[in-house]
Enzyme design. Sequence first.
Site, PDB file in Angstrom:
ATOM      1  N   THR A   1      25.910  -6.139 -10.507  1.00 43.79           N
ATOM      2  CA  THR A   1      25.134  -7.126 -11.272  1.00 43.79           C
ATOM      3  C   THR A   1      23.616  -6.826 -10.474  1.00 43.79           C
ATOM      4  OG1 THR A   1      25.693  -8.698  -9.467  1.00 43.79           O
ATOM      5  CG2 THR A   1      26.766  -8.989 -11.615  1.00 43.79           C
ATOM      6  N   ALA A   2      23.573  -5.765  -9.928  1.00 44.49           N
ATOM      7  CA  ALA A   2      22.297  -5.412  -8.894  1.00 44.49           C
ATOM      8  C   ALA A   2      21.216  -4.774  -9.808  1.00 44.49           C
ATOM      9  CB  ALA A   2      22.673  -4.920  -7.732  1.00 44.49           C
ATOM     10  N   ARG A   3      21.277  -3.333  -9.722  1.00 49.62           N
ATOM     11  CA  ARG A   3      20.482  -2.607 -10.393  1.00 49.62           C
ATOM     12  C   ARG A   3      21.311  -1.240 -10.962  1.00 49.62           C
ATOM     13  NH1 ARG A   3      17.730  -6.203 -11.140  1.00 49.62           N
ATOM     14  NH2 ARG A   3      15.248  -6.413 -10.773  1.00 49.62           N
TER      15      ARG A   3
ATOM     16  N   ASP B   1      26.461  -5.248 -15.467  1.00 52.60           N
ATOM     17  CA  ASP B   1      25.279  -6.124 -16.253  1.00 52.60           C
ATOM     18  C   ASP B   1      23.944  -5.254 -16.456  1.00 52.60           C
ATOM     19  OD1 ASP B   1      24.267  -8.568 -17.241  1.00 52.60           O
ATOM     20  OD2 ASP B   1      23.478  -8.989 -15.258  1.00 52.60           O
TER      21      ASP B   1
ATOM     22  N   GLU C   1      17.604   0.796 -19.231  1.00 49.60           N
ATOM     23  CA  GLU C   1      17.786  -0.474 -19.845  1.00 49.60           C
ATOM     24  C   GLU C   1      16.602  -0.570 -20.977  1.00 49.60           C
ATOM     25  OE1 GLU C   1      18.085  -3.773 -17.366  1.00 49.60           O
ATOM     26  OE2 GLU C   1      19.919  -2.942 -16.181  1.00 49.60           O
TER      27      GLU C   1
ATOM     28  N   HIS D   1      22.209  -7.226 -18.980  1.00 51.53           N
ATOM     29  CA  HIS D   1      21.352  -7.795 -17.837  1.00 51.53           C
ATOM     30  C   HIS D   1      20.946  -9.337 -18.061  1.00 51.53           C
ATOM     31  CE1 HIS D   1      18.014  -6.414 -14.734  1.00 51.53           C
ATOM     32  NE2 HIS D   1      18.440  -7.768 -14.550  1.00 51.53           N
ATOM     33  N   ILE D   2      22.192 -10.010 -17.976  1.00 49.93           N
ATOM     34  CA  ILE D   2      21.951 -11.526 -17.912  1.00 49.93           C
ATOM     35  C   ILE D   2      22.389 -12.570 -16.618  1.00 49.93           C
ATOM     36  CG2 ILE D   2      22.209 -11.715 -20.295  1.00 49.93           C
ATOM     37  CD1 ILE D   2      25.165 -12.583 -19.865  1.00 49.93           C
ATOM     38  N   GLY D   3      22.389 -11.664 -15.643  1.00 51.03           N
ATOM     39  CA  GLY D   3      22.718 -12.376 -14.375  1.00 51.03           C
ATOM     40  C   GLY D   3      22.138 -13.630 -14.078  1.00 51.03           C
ATOM     41  N   SER D   4      20.805 -13.731 -14.181  1.00 50.82           N
ATOM     42  CA  SER D   4      19.875 -14.980 -13.810  1.00 50.82           C
ATOM     43  C   SER D   4      19.947 -15.761 -15.326  1.00 50.82           C
ATOM     44  CB  SER D   4      18.868 -14.724 -13.191  1.00 50.82           C
ATOM     45  OG  SER D   4      17.847 -13.895 -14.132  1.00 50.82           O
TER      46      SER D   4
END
Length: 321
Positions: free
Chosen positions: A238-240, A264, A269, A287-290
Site C-alpha cells: 500500500t506504500a509505493r 494498491d 500509475e 491507489h485508494i489507501g487513503s
Amino acid sequence: MNNKPVVLVTRRLPPAVEDRLRHDYDPRLNDEDRLYTAEELIQRAAGAHAIVPCHTEHLSAEVIAQLPDSVRAIANFSVGVDHVDLAAAKARGIIVTNTPDVLADATAEVAMLLILGAARRASEGERLLRSGQWDSWSPSFMVGTQVTGKRLGIIGMGRVGQVTARRARGFDMTIHYHNRRRLDPNLEAGAMYYEIVEALLPQCDFLAMHCPATPDTRHLLNAQRIGLLPDGAIVVNTARGSIIEEAALIAALQSGKLAAAGLDVYENEPDINPVFSELQNTFLLPHIGSATRETRDAMGFRALDNLDAIIAGREPRDRVA
Ligand code: 8YV
C-alpha cells in the site's frame, strides 16, 4: 481589495477543504480536476505564494527550478513526498510539508483488505460471479490461504505499519518487522525486530510493505529477496510501487513461488503492467489507501494547518524540507 495569499491547488479537494481555502486564501482551484502538465503547473503558479499538490504532480528539480519566485511553500496533500525533489526545493528556499498520521487508519484498512483479498482469492471469486461462470461447488473449489494465526512481516514500521500490526493482531497474526530503527518496546507490543531485511523475510507468511519511497528503498523487494520468502508467501503493498521490482514479483506469482499478491500501488500509475490483471492470483486496487471521506478531509485540513503556519511565519508541524 483582496490581499489574501494566492494558493495554487492542483487537484479538486474535498468541499470542506476548498471552503476553508476560499475563506482564508485566494485559491486557484481545479474544478475540472484535470491533471496539469508541468508547463501548465508552472504557468498557473505565476504570482502564487504556495502550491498544494497531490502525488500526481511531479515536482522534479526541473519543474521546481522554473517555479516563480513568489512560491514560498509546497504544502502537499499526501504523506508520501517522492513526487517532490526535496533538495531542489530546499535549495530554492521553498518550504515543503506533508500530511502524516491522518492516513494511517485508512491505509491500514486497505492493507488488511489486500491481505484478506489476496489470501482468500477474492478477485477471482468476484470475477467468476460477475461473469456468470459460477456453475458448481466442490470441497476443492477456490481454496485459499488462511490468514488467522499466520506470521505477518512488515517492512517500514512507521505510523501505517504500526496500525496494520494492530489490526493484524485481531486475526491472531504474529508480527515481525524491519525498520531503520527499532521501536520502543511499548510501540513494538511484542513484535519481533529484524535489523536486516534478509533475516526478516524467511519468517513471513505474509509481507506488508509500508516504507516510504526513497532512492534507498527503490526495488527493495527484488528477485533475490523474494527468493528468501517461504514458498507460498503473500505480498501486499500500500506504500509505493517503486519499492518492489515488479518484474521479479510477476515472475514469482507466475512460478507459484508466491501464492498471491495484493497491490494498491504500482511503478507506473495509472498505466499498470497489464500482466498484473491477467494473473489470477492478484488482488488489485487503484491507489485508494487513503480514499475515505474522513481521511481525505483530515489530509486537507492538515495540509492547510501547515500552510497557515508557513504564511504566518511559524514553523509548520510537518516540514520535510
Ligand atoms: C494519497 C498517498 O491519496 O498520501 C499519500 O502518500 O499515497 C495517497 O494515499 C495521495 O498521495 C494524495 O496526493
